[in-house]
Design a protein around this motif. Sequence first.
Motif, mmCIF file in Angstrom:
data_model
loop_
_atom_site.group_PDB
_atom_site.id
_atom_site.type_symbol
_atom_site.label_atom_id
_atom_site.label_comp_id
_atom_site.label_asym_id
_atom_site.label_seq_id
_atom_site.Cartn_x
_atom_site.Cartn_y
_atom_site.Cartn_z
ATOM 1 N N ILE A 159 0.844 -1.207 0.000
ATOM 2 C CA ILE A 159 0.000 0.000 0.000
ATOM 3 C C ILE A 159 0.874 1.250 0.000
ATOM 4 C CG2 ILE A 159 -1.659 1.343 1.347
ATOM 5 C CD1 ILE A 159 -2.853 -1.325 2.297
ATOM 6 N N SER A 160 1.922 1.248 0.816
ATOM 7 C CA SER A 160 2.823 2.402 0.889
ATOM 8 C C SER A 160 3.504 2.652 -0.448
ATOM 9 C CB SER A 160 3.877 2.185 1.974
ATOM 10 O OG SER A 160 3.279 2.093 3.248
ATOM 11 N N VAL A 213 1.829 6.965 -6.757
ATOM 12 C CA VAL A 213 0.743 7.873 -7.138
ATOM 13 C C VAL A 213 1.028 9.294 -6.649
ATOM 14 C CG1 VAL A 213 -1.703 8.406 -6.820
ATOM 15 C CG2 VAL A 213 -0.996 6.039 -7.205
ATOM 16 N N GLY A 214 1.366 9.435 -5.353
ATOM 17 C CA GLY A 214 1.568 10.762 -4.777
ATOM 18 C C GLY A 214 2.695 11.530 -5.425
ATOM 19 N N ASN A 215 3.848 10.882 -5.605
ATOM 20 C CA ASN A 215 4.991 11.583 -6.190
ATOM 21 C C ASN A 215 4.808 11.847 -7.676
ATOM 22 O OD1 ASN A 215 7.207 11.939 -4.062
ATOM 23 N ND2 ASN A 215 6.627 9.810 -3.750
ATOM 24 N N THR A 216 4.110 10.954 -8.369
ATOM 25 C CA THR A 216 3.816 11.194 -9.787
ATOM 26 C C THR A 216 2.908 12.408 -9.947
ATOM 27 O OG1 THR A 216 4.054 8.845 -10.312
ATOM 28 C CG2 THR A 216 2.846 10.196 -11.891
ATOM 29 N N ILE A 217 1.918 12.541 -9.059
ATOM 30 C CA ILE A 217 1.012 13.696 -9.105
ATOM 31 C C ILE A 217 1.793 14.991 -8.893
ATOM 32 C CG2 ILE A 217 -0.834 14.884 -7.852
ATOM 33 C CD1 ILE A 217 -2.169 12.167 -7.461
ATOM 34 N N ILE A 218 2.721 14.986 -7.929
ATOM 35 C CA ILE A 218 3.512 16.196 -7.679
ATOM 36 C C ILE A 218 4.363 16.547 -8.897
ATOM 37 C CG2 ILE A 218 5.507 17.054 -6.380
ATOM 38 C CD1 ILE A 218 4.292 15.979 -3.873
ATOM 39 N N ILE A 219 4.986 15.546 -9.520
ATOM 40 C CA ILE A 219 5.777 15.795 -10.732
ATOM 41 C C ILE A 219 4.883 16.341 -11.840
ATOM 42 C CG2 ILE A 219 7.121 14.694 -12.570
ATOM 43 C CD1 ILE A 219 8.185 12.741 -10.445
ATOM 44 N N ILE A 264 10.563 8.094 -5.966
ATOM 45 C CA ILE A 264 9.998 7.023 -6.795
ATOM 46 C C ILE A 264 11.075 5.993 -7.135
ATOM 47 C CG2 ILE A 264 9.074 6.479 -9.085
ATOM 48 C CD1 ILE A 264 7.495 9.083 -8.949
ATOM 49 N N CYS A 265 12.214 6.471 -7.592
ATOM 50 C CA CYS A 265 13.295 5.558 -7.996
ATOM 51 C C CYS A 265 13.899 4.833 -6.794
ATOM 52 C CB CYS A 265 14.382 6.332 -8.734
ATOM 53 S SG CYS A 265 13.824 7.075 -10.281
ATOM 54 N N PHE A 266 14.023 5.545 -5.672
ATOM 55 C CA PHE A 266 14.610 4.962 -4.464
ATOM 56 C C PHE A 266 13.783 3.775 -3.976
ATOM 57 C CE2 PHE A 266 15.567 5.613 0.285
ATOM 58 C CZ PHE A 266 16.736 4.869 0.214
ATOM 59 N N MET A 284 8.362 4.287 4.170
ATOM 60 C CA MET A 284 7.359 5.188 4.729
ATOM 61 C C MET A 284 7.621 6.656 4.387
ATOM 62 S SD MET A 284 5.395 2.988 5.900
ATOM 63 C CE MET A 284 4.193 4.182 6.474
ATOM 64 N N THR A 285 8.878 7.095 4.482
ATOM 65 C CA THR A 285 9.174 8.505 4.220
ATOM 66 C C THR A 285 8.814 8.923 2.791
ATOM 67 O OG1 THR A 285 10.920 8.536 5.898
ATOM 68 C CG2 THR A 285 10.980 10.265 4.232
ATOM 69 N N PRO A 286 9.180 8.144 1.745
ATOM 70 C CA PRO A 286 8.754 8.530 0.397
ATOM 71 C C PRO A 286 7.232 8.541 0.218
ATOM 72 C CG PRO A 286 10.561 6.952 0.295
ATOM 73 C CD PRO A 286 10.107 6.991 1.717
ATOM 74 N N THR A 287 6.519 7.769 1.045
ATOM 75 C CA THR A 287 5.056 7.794 0.994
ATOM 76 C C THR A 287 4.515 9.055 1.643
ATOM 77 O OG1 THR A 287 5.001 5.371 1.138
ATOM 78 C CG2 THR A 287 2.958 6.538 1.637
ATOM 79 N N LEU A 288 5.134 9.459 2.753
ATOM 80 C CA LEU A 288 4.638 10.612 3.512
ATOM 81 C C LEU A 288 4.996 11.939 2.851
ATOM 82 C CD1 LEU A 288 5.509 9.391 7.132
ATOM 83 C CD2 LEU A 288 3.242 9.483 6.081
ATOM 84 N N ASN A 289 6.112 11.991 2.106
ATOM 85 C CA ASN A 289 6.553 13.255 1.520
ATOM 86 C C ASN A 289 5.480 13.950 0.687
ATOM 87 O OD1 ASN A 289 8.979 12.940 2.787
ATOM 88 N ND2 ASN A 289 10.174 12.552 0.938
#
Length: 321
Positions: A31-32, A38-44, A69-71, A279-284
């Motif tokens: 889920i994370s 999804v979240g980081n793609t939307i920001i990009i 995303i890559c990490f 978790m951190t890349p999900t929360l960013n």
Amino acid sequence: MINSSVNSDFILVGFSDQPQLEKRLFIVVLISYLLTLVGNTIIILISSIDSKLKTPMYYFLTHLSFVDICFTTSIVPQLLWNLKGPAKTITAVGCVVQLYVSLTLGSTECILLAVMAFDRYAAVCKPLHYVAVMNPQLCQALAGISWLSGVGNALIQGTITLWLPRCGHRWLHHFFCEVPSMIKLACVDIHANEVQLFVASLVLLLLPLALILTSYGHIAKEVLRIKSSQAWHRALGTCGSHLMVVSLFYGSITVIYIQPNSSYAHTHGKFISLFYTVMTPTLNPLIYTLRNKEVKGALERLFSRAAGVCKQNRARGDRTL
């Protein structure tokens, strides 16, 4: 040639010593990971197409989202595979690639967060000269330095780690190929490697963190000098999201890399690593979306535009019928 024992597959012990957690972790990690994508793609996406977000802050935020995303992608698919089934292996080539890629991206994020703090310093403390200071050429140079620093650190740290003789040791007590865990496989004295890792960590973790704290120290001094509640709110709105991201990322990763041999890092290292890799890349993106009016406004404009296009297509379809 790099250590010949790299030709053997590695066994990622991961969380196999706690099998009751593996199914739950699989769901949480999956889920994370999906939320991260999804979240980081939307920001990009919104940073690229919304004219109001064509600023240095969102330029660097786009880089941060791409790094996240890559990490996670360099780590999570293998982690999910190992959590799902009894096989806990990773090929030698896969381990080498994972080591270099994750180390590159993690190091890049350290420098990038410091660059973003400097951008916030310029925005708050030099508002009249902000556009001149944070010009496109400087932004591109700072982003380039972040990426080159990450690549350089990975080439040095990763290569030194892979050169260590392991005498057939393949059991890696972690869920991915990370330097502090991999050097423990060596069958020689690793004191020099630990010192070298500590020094590199000081440069790539504590130095950027010191720059971040210095930037925010100047920001706090400037806000206190103005003595305006409106300035406080503006500064918190400008810097709050970045401060939260820095706290989450640095708070977890420094435990692993600054104290790689401590009992705390060894005992809880897998869970701490799980936090900053998953978790951190999900929360960013959630932090930047929920706390940032500009991002929320851009999302509303994007959804309104999409809804308008849908209505137009529906109206054309009705006329056609």
